[in-house]
Design an enzyme around this catalytic site. Structure first.
Site, PDB file in Angstrom:
ATOM      1  N   ASN A 195       0.815  -1.227   0.000  1.00  0.00           N
ATOM      2  CA  ASN A 195       0.000   0.000   0.000  1.00  0.00           C
ATOM      3  C   ASN A 195       0.844   1.270   0.000  1.00  0.00           C
ATOM      4  OD1 ASN A 195       0.785  -0.455   2.635  1.00  0.00           O
ATOM      5  ND2 ASN A 195      -1.103   0.319   3.531  1.00  0.00           N
ATOM      6  N   SER A 274      -0.445  -7.311   7.854  1.00  0.00           N
ATOM      7  CA  SER A 274      -1.643  -7.690   8.610  1.00  0.00           C
ATOM      8  C   SER A 274      -1.287  -8.260   9.988  1.00  0.00           C
ATOM      9  CB  SER A 274      -2.435  -8.734   7.829  1.00  0.00           C
ATOM     10  OG  SER A 274      -1.738  -9.963   7.865  1.00  0.00           O
ATOM     11  N   GLU A 295       4.310  -3.475  12.626  1.00  0.00           N
ATOM     12  CA  GLU A 295       3.234  -2.498  12.437  1.00  0.00           C
ATOM     13  C   GLU A 295       2.112  -3.253  11.739  1.00  0.00           C
ATOM     14  OE1 GLU A 295       0.836  -0.243  10.462  1.00  0.00           O
ATOM     15  OE2 GLU A 295       2.608   0.657   9.514  1.00  0.00           O
ATOM     16  N   CYS A 329      -3.264   1.407   6.768  1.00  0.00           N
ATOM     17  CA  CYS A 329      -3.521   0.837   8.098  1.00  0.00           C
ATOM     18  C   CYS A 329      -4.134   1.854   9.036  1.00  0.00           C
ATOM     19  CB  CYS A 329      -2.218   0.350   8.727  1.00  0.00           C
ATOM     20  SG  CYS A 329      -1.510  -0.997   7.828  1.00  0.00           S
ATOM     21  N   GLU A 503       8.066   3.349  14.659  1.00  0.00           N
ATOM     22  CA  GLU A 503       8.900   3.688  13.506  1.00  0.00           C
ATOM     23  C   GLU A 503       8.840   5.193  13.294  1.00  0.00           C
ATOM     24  OE1 GLU A 503       7.073   0.968  10.510  1.00  0.00           O
ATOM     25  OE2 GLU A 503       9.084   0.121  10.621  1.00  0.00           O
TER      26      GLU A 503
HETATM   27  C1  SIN Z   1       0.387   1.960   6.601  1.00  0.00           C
HETATM   28  O1  SIN Z   1      -0.688   1.946   6.062  1.00  0.00           O
HETATM   29  O2  SIN Z   1       0.905   0.931   7.022  1.00  0.00           O
HETATM   30  C2  SIN Z   1       1.199   3.218   6.761  1.00  0.00           C
HETATM   31  C3  SIN Z   1       0.394   4.424   6.702  1.00  0.00           C
HETATM   32  C4  SIN Z   1       1.184   5.689   6.897  1.00  0.00           C
HETATM   33  O3  SIN Z   1       2.406   5.661   7.116  1.00  0.00           O
HETATM   34  O4  SIN Z   1       0.573   6.739   6.832  1.00  0.00           O
END
Ligand code: SIN
Length: 522
Positions: A195, A274, A295, A329, A503
């Site tokens: 993603n 996931s 994460e 996420c 992170e």
């Molecule tokens: C993610 O969807 O894992 C990261 C999203 C983000 O860094 O904004």
């Protein structure tokens, strides 16, 4: 503008092929390797179609390649090698050897190389953003946003590299001095999702390189080209052979992933993806007690209280829910709106969503791209059908958009019951599910009623409530009166089953060991 699309038949919906397919390697199959010029980059040498081990671009030992397709057109973009256990072991060995010298470079030397890498990313913005759009589907303007976000991790961690301070701790014994130093942890396994094809690489790799670690990266088979282009630029920036290695795989992912987590030479595993996969990798890494950063999935609540600025809340919901066509996420997953403003918020949101231009991300007026593949569409469809069957109302969207590519119409559902699937699991797609609430206490209870806790958002102009709710939400990150929280400088990560570690921010610490030294005999 893309031609208008029609709804897919049920057969099409469920019989559609997976995005990537394993293809046996044979000279006759070489024609499948799309020309690197087909990507339309100014610098065609940024398109790398091989793995990278010990400073060399390499094919798979056993043959076999993975077909990578453009999710907006279903057309093949190119292929990458289907690597396996042997290449993974080689990559880890190369990283172990390189660690001996890379870990001895000065923080300033690593800072300078990372800043060069950052400058090269900036110089190649158009090409790298185009690669993101081609393989992930997000619109070019959003791909540029990801690209800048991605580059910012290199800049941030270059600046962090020179600030990994130790400590001197006063000792009760007069003839001893207590000193704490920080040292790079060693070889790091990096496993990233599709993603954010670029930003999830640099968020981990930037920190690892800055700390003095070496890396083996497994990029996702859906979006490998951004990762490989970054490695090409890292090499141009002066990252020595063996410091970064890339193993590409799809069919062999189980064996490659296991080796990356269990090989004793690897000292840290960093994963984004996931929750079920995070748990699996955590179990494997436990065999040698490796440090992990995980994460994992979210199920973010997005709460609009009746004292909110409704325009700002609608804007926040659009940004938060539909960024990456709902495939992040930290996307809002459950949208709770207080009763007295519910109807107004719902109709304003639906009106905005109906005006989205869905299509190929390379087209100038596209606001939202495709989903990554047809399995993603199936999940959104399942969540929509489940909510409707439990009494939800469809305000806009609700179905697949027919044609080539994996498109789903951006959707708003109202009156979604708490029992609906969308309120229980992450949709990872363009579905805004609205649920009504009456009191602050009730909505906090609903928001926290989930095993995961990555991000949470709410809109309110009552300062007391802002503190109360921010503290009460069981998540790692809160957005109050904003739907956008992601930056390189923040501690990004979750609690509960959304993962471990942070992170960005001071995340370089996750790639370092703390060593205490007692200087005695003074
Ligand atoms: C993610 O969807 O894992 C990261 C999203 C983000 O860094 O904004």
């Amino acid at each position: 503008m893309p031609p208008p699309r029609r709804a897919a038949s049920i057969t099409l919906l469920f019989a559609a092929p997976l995005k990537n397919k394993f293809i046996p390697r044979h000279p006759l199959f070489r024609y499948r390797m799309a020309s690197t010029n087909a990507f339309g980059l100014k610098d065609a040498s940024l398109v790398r179609t091989q793995g990278f081990i010990d400073g060399k671009w390499v094919d798979a030992k056993e043959g076999g390649v993975i077909k990578v397709t453009n999710p907006a057109t279903a057309e093949e973009l190119g292929t990458i090698p289907e690597m396996g256990l042997e290449e993974t072991k080689q990559a880890i060995e190369a990283a172990s050897t390189a660690f001996k010298t890379w870990s001895k470079t000065s923080a300033k030397q690593r800072h300078d190389i990372l800043m060069k890498f950052y400058a090269l990313m900036k110089e190649n913005t158009d090409d790298l953003a185009r690669l993101i759009t081609l393989e992930n589907g997000k619109p070019l303007v959003e791909a540029k946003g990801e690209h800048n976000y991605s580059a910012s991790f290199l800049e941030w961690f270059a600046e962090e590299a020179v600030r990994t301070y130790g400590e001197v701790i006063p000792c009760a014994m007069t003839n001893i001095r207590n000193v704490v130093i920080k040292q790079p942890i060693g070889v790091v396994s990096i496993l990233t999702p599709w993603n954010f094809p670029s930003a999830m690489i640099t968020r981990k790799l930037g920190a690892a390189l800055a700390a003095g670690c070496t890396a083996v990266i497994k990029p996702p088979p859906e979006t490998p080209f951004s990762a490989l282009a970054l490695v090409e630029l890292a090499t141009r920036a002066g990252v020595p052979p063996g410091v970064i290695n890339v193993v590409t795989t799809q069919a062999n992912v189980a064996v490659v992933g296991r080796e990356m987590c269990e090989n004793p030479a690897v000292k840290k595993v960093s994963f984004t993806g996931s929750t079920p996969v995070a748990k699996m990798l955590y179990g494997m890494a436990a065999s040698t007690l490796k440090k992990v950063s995980l994460e994992a999935g979210g199920n973010a609540p997005f709460i609009v209280f009746d004292d909110a600025d409704i325009d700002a809340a609608v804007e926040g919901a659009i940004m938060c829910k539909f960024r990456g066509t709902g495939q992040t996420c930290v996307c809002a997953n459950r949208i709770y709106v207080q009763s007295s403003i519910y109807a107004e918020f719902a109709s304003r949101l639906a009106e905005r969503v109906a005006a989205f231009k869905v299509g190929n991300g390379l087209e100038k007026d596209t606001t939202h791209g495709p989903l990554i593949h047809d399995r993603a569409i199936e999940k959104v469809q399942r969540h929509v059908e489940d909510a409707l069957s439990q009494g939800a109302q469809l305000l806009v969207g609700g179905k697949r958009i027919e044609g080539p590519g994996s498109f789903f119409a951006p959707t708003v559902l109202s009156d979604v019951p708490a029992t609906a699937l969308v309120n229980k699991e992450e949709t990872f797609g363009p579905l805004a599910a609205l649920t009504r609430f009456e009191t602050e206490e009730e909505v906090i209870r609903m928001a926290n009623d989930t095993p995961v806790g990555l991000a949470g958002y709410f809109f309110s102009r009552d300062v007391g409530r802002v503190w109360r709710v921010a503290e009460a939400l069981e998540v790692g990150m809160v957005g109050t009166n904003t739907g956008v929280i992601s930056q390189a400088v923040i501690p990004f990560g979750g609690i509960k089953e959304s993962g471990l570690g942070r992170e960005g921010g001071h995340g370089i610490e996750e790639y370092m060991n703390v060593k205490f030294i007692a200087f005695g005999g003074l």
